[in-house]
Design a protein around this motif. Structure first.
Motif, PDB file in Angstrom:
ATOM      1  N   ALA A   1      29.290  67.289  77.036  1.00  0.00           N
ATOM      2  CA  ALA A   1      28.982  65.879  77.268  1.00  0.00           C
ATOM      3  C   ALA A   1      30.239  65.156  77.721  1.00  0.00           C
ATOM      4  CB  ALA A   1      28.429  65.226  76.007  1.00  0.00           C
ATOM      5  N   LEU A   2      30.080  64.295  78.730  1.00  0.00           N
ATOM      6  CA  LEU A   2      31.159  63.445  79.217  1.00  0.00           C
ATOM      7  C   LEU A   2      30.823  62.019  78.817  1.00  0.00           C
ATOM      8  CD1 LEU A   2      33.759  63.172  80.973  1.00  0.00           C
ATOM      9  CD2 LEU A   2      32.248  62.849  82.939  1.00  0.00           C
ATOM     10  N   LEU A   3      31.677  61.411  77.986  1.00  0.00           N
ATOM     11  CA  LEU A   3      31.424  60.086  77.438  1.00  0.00           C
ATOM     12  C   LEU A   3      32.304  59.061  78.144  1.00  0.00           C
ATOM     13  CD1 LEU A   3      31.371  61.067  73.644  1.00  0.00           C
ATOM     14  CD2 LEU A   3      29.513  61.154  75.325  1.00  0.00           C
ATOM     15  N   PRO A   4      31.746  57.898  78.522  1.00  0.00           N
ATOM     16  CA  PRO A   4      32.481  56.954  79.365  1.00  0.00           C
ATOM     17  C   PRO A   4      33.602  56.242  78.635  1.00  0.00           C
ATOM     18  CG  PRO A   4      30.403  55.984  78.661  1.00  0.00           C
ATOM     19  CD  PRO A   4      30.404  57.404  78.171  1.00  0.00           C
ATOM     20  N   ASP A   5      34.618  55.859  79.401  1.00  0.00           N
ATOM     21  CA  ASP A   5      35.714  55.052  78.896  1.00  0.00           C
ATOM     22  C   ASP A   5      36.441  54.468  80.102  1.00  0.00           C
ATOM     23  OD1 ASP A   5      38.764  54.722  78.021  1.00  0.00           O
ATOM     24  OD2 ASP A   5      37.541  54.637  76.211  1.00  0.00           O
ATOM     25  N   ARG A   6      36.861  53.215  80.019  1.00  0.00           N
ATOM     26  CA  ARG A   6      37.506  52.568  81.159  1.00  0.00           C
ATOM     27  C   ARG A   6      38.832  53.222  81.509  1.00  0.00           C
ATOM     28  NH1 ARG A   6      38.325  46.454  80.368  1.00  0.00           N
ATOM     29  NH2 ARG A   6      38.858  46.634  82.574  1.00  0.00           N
ATOM     30  N   GLN A   7      39.474  53.851  80.537  1.00  0.00           N
ATOM     31  CA  GLN A   7      40.782  54.447  80.777  1.00  0.00           C
ATOM     32  C   GLN A   7      40.704  55.981  80.801  1.00  0.00           C
ATOM     33  OE1 GLN A   7      43.713  52.833  81.393  1.00  0.00           O
ATOM     34  NE2 GLN A   7      42.760  50.819  81.280  1.00  0.00           N
ATOM     35  N   VAL A   8      40.260  56.558  79.687  1.00  0.00           N
ATOM     36  CA  VAL A   8      40.240  58.022  79.558  1.00  0.00           C
ATOM     37  C   VAL A   8      38.877  58.463  79.028  1.00  0.00           C
ATOM     38  CG1 VAL A   8      41.339  60.046  78.532  1.00  0.00           C
ATOM     39  CG2 VAL A   8      42.715  58.030  79.053  1.00  0.00           C
ATOM     40  N   PRO A   9      38.023  59.043  79.867  1.00  0.00           N
ATOM     41  CA  PRO A   9      36.737  59.560  79.380  1.00  0.00           C
ATOM     42  C   PRO A   9      36.939  60.620  78.312  1.00  0.00           C
ATOM     43  CG  PRO A   9      36.796  59.472  81.779  1.00  0.00           C
ATOM     44  CD  PRO A   9      38.191  59.214  81.313  1.00  0.00           C
ATOM     45  N   GLN A  10      35.909  60.803  77.498  1.00  0.00           N
ATOM     46  CA  GLN A  10      35.965  61.757  76.394  1.00  0.00           C
ATOM     47  C   GLN A  10      35.024  62.933  76.670  1.00  0.00           C
ATOM     48  OE1 GLN A  10      37.983  60.875  73.386  1.00  0.00           O
ATOM     49  NE2 GLN A  10      38.737  59.557  75.026  1.00  0.00           N
ATOM     50  N   LEU A  11      35.426  64.105  76.203  1.00  0.00           N
ATOM     51  CA  LEU A  11      34.604  65.299  76.318  1.00  0.00           C
ATOM     52  C   LEU A  11      34.155  65.739  74.935  1.00  0.00           C
ATOM     53  CD1 LEU A  11      36.332  67.687  78.909  1.00  0.00           C
ATOM     54  CD2 LEU A  11      34.253  66.347  79.211  1.00  0.00           C
ATOM     55  N   LEU A  12      32.897  66.186  74.838  1.00  0.00           N
ATOM     56  CA  LEU A  12      32.356  66.680  73.584  1.00  0.00           C
ATOM     57  C   LEU A  12      31.626  67.983  73.842  1.00  0.00           C
ATOM     58  CD1 LEU A  12      31.777  66.212  70.539  1.00  0.00           C
ATOM     59  CD2 LEU A  12      29.665  65.060  71.242  1.00  0.00           C
ATOM     60  N   ALA A  13      32.072  69.056  73.194  1.00  0.00           N
ATOM     61  CA  ALA A  13      31.411  70.352  73.336  1.00  0.00           C
ATOM     62  C   ALA A  13      30.086  70.329  72.585  1.00  0.00           C
ATOM     63  CB  ALA A  13      32.307  71.462  72.796  1.00  0.00           C
ATOM     64  N   LEU A  14      29.017  70.767  73.240  1.00  0.00           N
ATOM     65  CA  LEU A  14      27.699  70.815  72.620  1.00  0.00           C
ATOM     66  C   LEU A  14      27.250  72.239  72.338  1.00  0.00           C
ATOM     67  CD1 LEU A  14      25.892  68.098  74.784  1.00  0.00           C
ATOM     68  CD2 LEU A  14      27.103  67.816  72.613  1.00  0.00           C
ATOM     69  N   GLN A  15      28.002  73.221  72.850  1.00  0.00           N
ATOM     70  CA  GLN A  15      27.724  74.625  72.598  1.00  0.00           C
ATOM     71  C   GLN A  15      29.040  75.332  72.301  1.00  0.00           C
ATOM     72  OE1 GLN A  15      24.667  75.880  72.484  1.00  0.00           O
ATOM     73  NE2 GLN A  15      23.553  74.131  73.339  1.00  0.00           N
ATOM     74  N   GLY A  16      28.966  76.482  71.639  1.00  0.00           N
ATOM     75  CA  GLY A  16      30.156  77.277  71.393  1.00  0.00           C
ATOM     76  C   GLY A  16      30.857  76.952  70.090  1.00  0.00           C
ATOM     77  N   GLN A  17      32.069  77.479  69.940  1.00  0.00           N
ATOM     78  CA  GLN A  17      32.808  77.379  68.681  1.00  0.00           C
ATOM     79  C   GLN A  17      33.260  75.955  68.379  1.00  0.00           C
ATOM     80  OE1 GLN A  17      36.015  80.201  69.038  1.00  0.00           O
ATOM     81  NE2 GLN A  17      34.693  81.970  68.664  1.00  0.00           N
ATOM     82  N   LEU A  18      33.482  75.149  69.418  1.00  0.00           N
ATOM     83  CA  LEU A  18      33.967  73.789  69.196  1.00  0.00           C
ATOM     84  C   LEU A  18      32.848  72.803  68.913  1.00  0.00           C
ATOM     85  CD1 LEU A  18      36.688  73.578  72.002  1.00  0.00           C
ATOM     86  CD2 LEU A  18      36.993  74.142  69.583  1.00  0.00           C
ATOM     87  N   ALA A  19      31.595  73.240  69.029  1.00  0.00           N
ATOM     88  CA  ALA A  19      30.459  72.354  68.795  1.00  0.00           C
ATOM     89  C   ALA A  19      30.084  72.371  67.316  1.00  0.00           C
ATOM     90  CB  ALA A  19      29.271  72.785  69.648  1.00  0.00           C
ATOM     91  N   GLY A  20      29.230  71.431  66.929  1.00  0.00           N
ATOM     92  CA  GLY A  20      28.771  71.386  65.545  1.00  0.00           C
ATOM     93  C   GLY A  20      28.639  69.953  65.070  1.00  0.00           C
ATOM     94  N   ALA A  21      28.120  69.808  63.851  1.00  0.00           N
ATOM     95  CA  ALA A  21      27.859  68.478  63.301  1.00  0.00           C
ATOM     96  C   ALA A  21      29.136  67.672  63.115  1.00  0.00           C
ATOM     97  CB  ALA A  21      27.122  68.609  61.967  1.00  0.00           C
ATOM     98  N   ASN A  22      30.278  68.360  62.925  1.00  0.00           N
ATOM     99  CA  ASN A  22      31.534  67.655  62.691  1.00  0.00           C
ATOM    100  C   ASN A  22      32.426  67.613  63.932  1.00  0.00           C
ATOM    101  OD1 ASN A  22      30.921  67.229  59.924  1.00  0.00           O
ATOM    102  ND2 ASN A  22      31.572  69.320  59.455  1.00  0.00           N
ATOM    103  N   ALA A  23      31.905  68.022  65.082  1.00  0.00           N
ATOM    104  CA  ALA A  23      32.696  68.024  66.304  1.00  0.00           C
ATOM    105  C   ALA A  23      33.027  66.602  66.734  1.00  0.00           C
ATOM    106  CB  ALA A  23      31.938  68.746  67.416  1.00  0.00           C
ATOM    107  N   LEU A  24      34.230  66.421  67.228  1.00  0.00           N
ATOM    108  CA  LEU A  24      34.687  65.104  67.667  1.00  0.00           C
ATOM    109  C   LEU A  24      35.014  65.146  69.155  1.00  0.00           C
ATOM    110  CD1 LEU A  24      37.087  64.147  64.725  1.00  0.00           C
ATOM    111  CD2 LEU A  24      34.750  63.323  65.113  1.00  0.00           C
ATOM    112  N   PRO A  25      34.766  64.052  69.878  1.00  0.00           N
ATOM    113  CA  PRO A  25      35.148  64.009  71.291  1.00  0.00           C
ATOM    114  C   PRO A  25      36.658  64.106  71.445  1.00  0.00           C
ATOM    115  CG  PRO A  25      33.581  62.259  70.754  1.00  0.00           C
ATOM    116  CD  PRO A  25      34.044  62.835  69.451  1.00  0.00           C
TER     117      PRO A  25
END
Length: 266
Positions: free
Chosen positions: A227-251
């Protein structure tokens, strides 16, 4: 027609319990099609680009990287997509002079801050631009008027609309998706990139998300990889699959070095 809508409503709860939100979304689409007199068949827009200039070196893994303040560049086997908000720092005629070359721009609605309409797009005349047709200030009426004024090739998408783009052997499907269950608001675009049987699915959010909403994306969009999350300066990335994903994953903040990804055989 009334009987069809009533029948679909009676089965809505049963379908949601048995198959989850994805099936419910399909049912909602069918009901919407009935109300409009018939469901849309196929994508709303189809584009074909020449892929003869794609080098063999570009046919490997994909990448998402920071290309300017609020600007993300998505590269996939020779296909180049830019994504940014209409109030991002990079959304200006001056900044566009420094944009990397691209095949498509995904312009999400302004969330806050400065908004200059479609005028800055005159600096990239002819670039295909996807906009949200139903979200203020990028309404369908505004898009129609801005198309002639800016010279940009605007493609307004309403909820569940899709655009298909082919470049050589690479295909892209962009679908306008709603928010959570029962939502009628366009919340983001799903970018389904593929080459043969291998695909990668990247969700571009149109709306700022709280931490809880971001962490729930994996359940709401079970087919998405990133997932690519909007931001006026620096967009955020959030993994939705794989080892970095999960309920506690942070952008995590997108960087110029970028995030590399590989298409998945499904």
């Amino acid at each position: 027609m009334g009987r069809i809508v009533a029948y679909a409503g009676a089965w809505r709860q049963r379908v949601a319990q048995a198959y989850g939100w994805r099936a419910l979304g399909v049912l909602a689409l069918l009901v919407l099609g009935c109300r409009l007199g018939g469901a849309q068949v196929g994508p709303r827009y189809v584009l074909a680009l020449d892929g003869a200039d794609v080098s063999p070196a570009a046919r490997g893994a994909g990448q998402v990287q920071l290309a300017g303040k609020g600007l993300a560049l998505i590269s996939f086997q020779g296909l180049r997509i830019l994504a940014l908000g209409a109030d991002a720092e990079a959304y200006s005629a001056e900044a566009m002079a420094h944009w990397p070359p691209a095949d498509l721009l995904v312009l999400t609605p302004a969330a806050s801050g400065r908004y200059d309409g479609f005028a800055p797009l005159s600096a990239r005349s002819g670039l295909p631009v996807i906009v949200a047709a139903d979200l203020h200030p990028l309404g369908a009426a505004a898009a129609t008027g801005a198309q002639a004024a800016s010279g940009a090739a605007l493609y307004p998408l309403q909820l569940w609309d899709a655009l298909h783009l082919n470049k050589g052997k690479v295909s892209l499907r962009v679908t306008a998706l709603p928010g959570g269950e029962g939502s009628a608001e366009l919340a983001g675009f799903m970018l389904d990139m593929g080459s043969g049987r291998a695909t990668y699915r990247l969700y571009v959010s149109c709306l700022p998300l709280t931490q809880g909403e971001a962490q729930a994306l994996g359940q709401r969009l079970p087919g998405a990889d990133l997932a690519l999350l909007p931001d006026r300066q620096v967009p955020q990335l959030l993994a939705l699959q794989g080892q970095l994903a999960g309920a506690n994953a942070l952008p995590a903040a997108l960087t110029a070095a970028g995030h590399h990804f590989k298409p998945v055989r499904r």
